[in-house]
Design an enzyme around this catalytic site. Structure first.
Site, mmCIF file in Angstrom:
data_model
loop_
_atom_site.group_PDB
_atom_site.id
_atom_site.type_symbol
_atom_site.label_atom_id
_atom_site.label_comp_id
_atom_site.label_asym_id
_atom_site.label_seq_id
_atom_site.Cartn_x
_atom_site.Cartn_y
_atom_site.Cartn_z
ATOM 1 N N GLU A 283 -7.036 -6.615 -2.596
ATOM 2 C CA GLU A 283 -6.517 -5.259 -2.499
ATOM 3 C C GLU A 283 -5.068 -5.321 -3.000
ATOM 4 O OE1 GLU A 283 -7.029 -1.846 0.901
ATOM 5 O OE2 GLU A 283 -5.970 -3.666 1.455
ATOM 6 N N GLU B 179 0.821 -1.215 0.000
ATOM 7 C CA GLU B 179 0.000 0.000 0.000
ATOM 8 C C GLU B 179 0.854 1.263 0.000
ATOM 9 O OE1 GLU B 179 -3.051 -0.403 2.978
ATOM 10 O OE2 GLU B 179 -3.604 -2.381 2.235
ATOM 11 N N GLU C 261 -9.598 3.752 0.284
ATOM 12 C CA GLU C 261 -9.681 4.101 1.709
ATOM 13 C C GLU C 261 -8.646 5.151 2.117
ATOM 14 O OE1 GLU C 261 -9.107 0.101 3.106
ATOM 15 O OE2 GLU C 261 -7.004 0.425 3.538
HETATM 16 C C1 NOJ Z 1 -8.277 -2.625 5.752
HETATM 17 C C2 NOJ Z 1 -9.101 -2.884 4.541
HETATM 18 O O1 NOJ Z 1 -8.396 -2.545 3.374
HETATM 19 C C3 NOJ Z 1 -10.374 -2.102 4.676
HETATM 20 O O2 NOJ Z 1 -11.136 -2.202 3.490
HETATM 21 C C4 NOJ Z 1 -11.129 -2.596 5.875
HETATM 22 O O3 NOJ Z 1 -12.277 -1.808 6.049
HETATM 23 C C5 NOJ Z 1 -10.271 -2.503 7.119
HETATM 24 N N1 NOJ Z 1 -8.996 -3.089 6.918
HETATM 25 C C6 NOJ Z 1 -10.919 -3.206 8.288
HETATM 26 O O4 NOJ Z 1 -10.900 -4.586 8.082
HETATM 27 CA CA CA Z 2 -5.871 -1.980 3.247
#
Ligand code: NOJ
Ligand code: CA
Length: 705
Positions: free
Chosen positions: A503, A175, A509
């Site tokens: 991911e 990430e 996010e």
């Molecule tokens: C990281 C994930 O990428 C995200 O999508 C998720 O909401 C949180 N962790 C909590 O599990």
């Molecule tokens: Ca993540």
């Protein structure tokens, strides 16, 4: 399925004096790409790759360093070699296209040490029109039963100082934002100590793959791996002076080797995609093709779908995953009592179900439904914290599933393991059985935090096995997996088509909370030519409330609204989230119509144009309906393209609804300026697309009856 296998045998008579060995050479089916293999004077194996006689990979050595045995690096002779041609067309049960052509020539070189212990090693090259894959095969043999690999010594010796699109060789997470630099200027260590990451470890000046490069001569390369099974993930260590990449496997603090395997076994494929332009990198199926065919049979129980969910609201801070955490005396404390901000309530989930049912959306993801969130992060010992069958008191899973079924909407399960891998493994059967009981066929899993047991990394052999085993077990319960904080995709979805998405990049996010301003406009035009080459991405697009000042003043999405729509076509995944809050969609029904209409499962994909890190335009034809959808995105530069609709069917008219950036649109200054136009088009139509800075265009192209 059609498979043609032509085996041409080439038995080489090799003298014991390796200097007399003739180089082995084989070209791709169209003869453009050639691989040469030979041994040095001291019997060291090496290879070279050329394209149209230009050297792409110069003399690059191959081998291994072992803990429990002498290295595999010299004193080899070529015992035998074989060449074969393979051509098949196979079907993807879901995907970017229906038919995949798998056409390559293969060179298998059988090596033997000419000195004691006279062990064997095979190296197999598969040469495609769009690149090369090679792997090491450790055949069964009496003088080598098990290897403890300290390092794999695979080199990629480059001949140009490529413009390179890279993330650091982090052993724990992908990430990161991409950097664009010359190969000679890669400095992965500048990423050490990133504030937004719950886990990160970057030990070397190395990069993670796929890493993509563009030469001054227009050549495009991307390095990755295929079929990563029971082995460590490979990062590539960069020698910036000599323009050389070298495999650097992810290790473990618990062992002084990186991989342990019993013979016989094969390593993952090392892959080099080689194309003349950026679109052909996306068109390449080399990574998928290097994986074995489907081993789990029919997966029609998994249906590609769009989904909404109790998710973005937590990232915005509107609601919480936990049920009873309160700030007491300056400390977050589990009060055991409802604080009233819990997101995963029966009532809230029903709201998502109602909205999804009305809008052609097949699923609702529910995060924060199960006990454990009070203790999930920041705690050293997370084993035993999460429970994957026990709900919070305000969430009635049976009722939610029943209600969803009545409305034709599936509930998507969520398993945040918090990287407590033993806890997860112990509960897996019960957790998947619960899903089976409720007819739930998809789980989003998460691996936030440092791996437990301590000393393991997300991308080492230990975890590669955990991720793969979880998916294999899930298949037995007819469960498809979308892992977050995953191991990178390496095409295993061909073998296990219940591995649907993941991911493995900086997702949407980050725009909700990253302290560095989120993902810049260039992020996804880079991702399309790097991470996306490896496999489907759960990016979670579709944020309409781009600035969300009412939640977070210092964060925003860094694209226009039109680009958020275009992402449904550009960034491929068989599950695509409509990630924003229901109220933001309800307030904007016109642009939302595109999300309602857009397909998720494709018969054909056409990459119409693109430049790595600049822009990309993709058109995809939906399976069953034959409707087309087009998405085009750009970085921080505005662009104008002419697009030819000659990909459409003959003698067919379509209604095209064009969702484009308005005249004043700009990702930061005016992201919501969108214009919607309706046209009739055919395969003789041409359209000029105008994309704003950080903008995009989305077009639904629906057959006229
Ligand atoms: C990281 C994930 O990428 C995200 O999508 C998720 O909401 C949180 N962790 C909590 O599990
Ligand atoms: Ca993540």
């Amino acid at each position: 399925m059609k498979a043609i296998l032509i085996v041409i045998f080439a038995l080489l008579i090799v003298s014991c004096n390796s200097s007399e060995v003739k180089s082995l050479e084989l070209s791709s089916p169209n003869n453009a790409i050639k691989v040469g293999f030979n041994l040095s004077q001291s019997g060291k194996p090496y290879y070279m790759v050329t394209k149209e006689d230009k050297v792409i990979i110069d003399t690059s050595y191959l081998g291994f360093e072992f803990k429990n045995a002498p290295a595999f690096d010299k004193n080899f002779i070529i015992k035998n070699s074989e060449i074969r041609t393979f051509n098949e067309t196979w079907h993807l049960p879901w995907g970017e296209q229906l038919d995949v052509i798998n056409n390559y020539k293969e060179l298998k070189v059988e090596l033997q040490e000419k000195v004691s212990p006279e062990r064997f090693l095979n190296i197999v090259f598969r040469i495609y029109d769009d690149g090369v894959g090679f792997r090491y095969e450790f055949p069964e043999q009496s003088r080598l039963k098990e290897v403890e690999i300290i390092e794999e010594q695979t080199q990629f010796n480059l001949t140009q100082d490529y413009k390179t699109f890279w993330i650091p060789g982090d052993w724990d997470i992908y990430e990161h934002l991409y950097t664009t630099s010359r190969l000679s200027e890669i400095d992965a260590l500048k990423y050490v100590g990133h504030v937004n990451l719950a886990q990160t470890y970057i030990p070397e000046n190395a990069v993670n793959t796929p890493v993509t490069m563009v030469g001054d001569d227009g050549l495009h390369l991307s390095f990755h791996e295929a079929a990563l099974v029971d082995y460590s993930g490979m990062t590539l260590k960069v020698d910036t002076e000599n323009l050389n990449l070298k495999s650097h496997l992810v290790g473990s603090e618990n062992t002084d080797y990186k991989v342990k395997r019993s013979l016989p076994f094969n390593t993952p494929w090392r892959t080099i995609q080689i194309t003349d332009n950026a679109p052909d990198l996306i068109n390449s199926n080399l990574i998928l093709n290097l994986n074995e065919p489907n081993k789990i049979g029919d997966v029609s129980w998994f249906k590609p779908m769009k989904y909404t969910g109790v998710w973005w609201e937590m990232h915005l801070g509107k609601s919480s995953w936990d049920y009873g955490m309160e700030m007491v005396g300056g400390h977050w404390t589990d009060t055991g009592k409802a604080h009233g901000r819990h997101g995963a309530t029966t009532e809230n989930v029903k709201r998502f179900i109602d909205f999804s049912a009305k809008n052609n959306i097949g699923g609702v993801l529910v995060e924060g439904w199960n006990t454990g969130w009070e203790h999930w992060i920041g705690f050293e010992d997370r084993e035993g914290v999460f429970d994957f069958v026990t709900t919070y008191p305000d969430y009635d899973i049976a009722e939610v599933v029943r209600y969803g079924k009545e409305k034709g909407v599936d509930i998507i399960m969520h398993h945040e393991t918090s990287s407590a891998t033993d806890t997860y493994e112990i509960q897996q059967d019960a957790a998947y059985a619960l899903m089976q009981k409720y007819n739930m066929h998809a789980v989003k899993s998460g691996y936030v935090g440092k791996i437990l047991p301590k000393g393991e990394y997300h991308h080492g052999q230990h975890m590669v096995n955990k991720y793969n085993n979880a998916a294999i077990k899930a298949a037995k319960y007819k469960v498809a997996v979308n892992a977050h904080e995953p191991i990178k995709p390496t095409g295993l979805r061909r073998t296990y088509p219940n591995i649907i998405s993941r991911e493995g990049l900086r997702g949407q996010e980050f725009n909700a909370w990253a302290e560095d301003g989120g993902n810049p406009p260039e992020h996804l035009p880079i991702v399309a030519f790097t991470r996306m080459l490896a496999g489907p991405i759960d990016y979670t697009p579709g944020i309409f409330n781009i600035k969300f000042d009412e939640f977070k003043k210092n964060n925003q999405v860094n694209t226009t609204l039109a680009q958020q729509l275009a992402l449904y076509v550009v960034i491929y995944s068989p599950i695509q989230m409509a990630a924003d809050l229901v109220e933001h969609y309800e307030a904007n029904p016109e642009p939302f119509q595109f999300i309602k209409d857009v397909g998720v499962d494709w018969e054909t994909t056409k990459v119409l144009n693109g430049e790595v890190g600049g822009y990309v335009t993709i058109a995809r034809k939906e399976r069953e309906t034959g409707n087309w959808f087009l998405g085009s995105i750009t970085d921080e530069n505005g662009r104008t393209f002419d697009v030819n609709f000659d990909f459409l069917d003959d003698n067919q008219e379509y209604i095209a609804t064009v969702y484009k950036d308005g005249k004043e649109a700009h990702w930061d200054k005016n992201p919501l300026d969108i214009k919607i136009e309706i046209l009739t088009v055919s395969n003789r139509s041409k359209l000029t697309l105008e994309l704003a800075e950080g903008g995009g265009v989305a077009i639904s192209i629906i057959k006229k009856d």
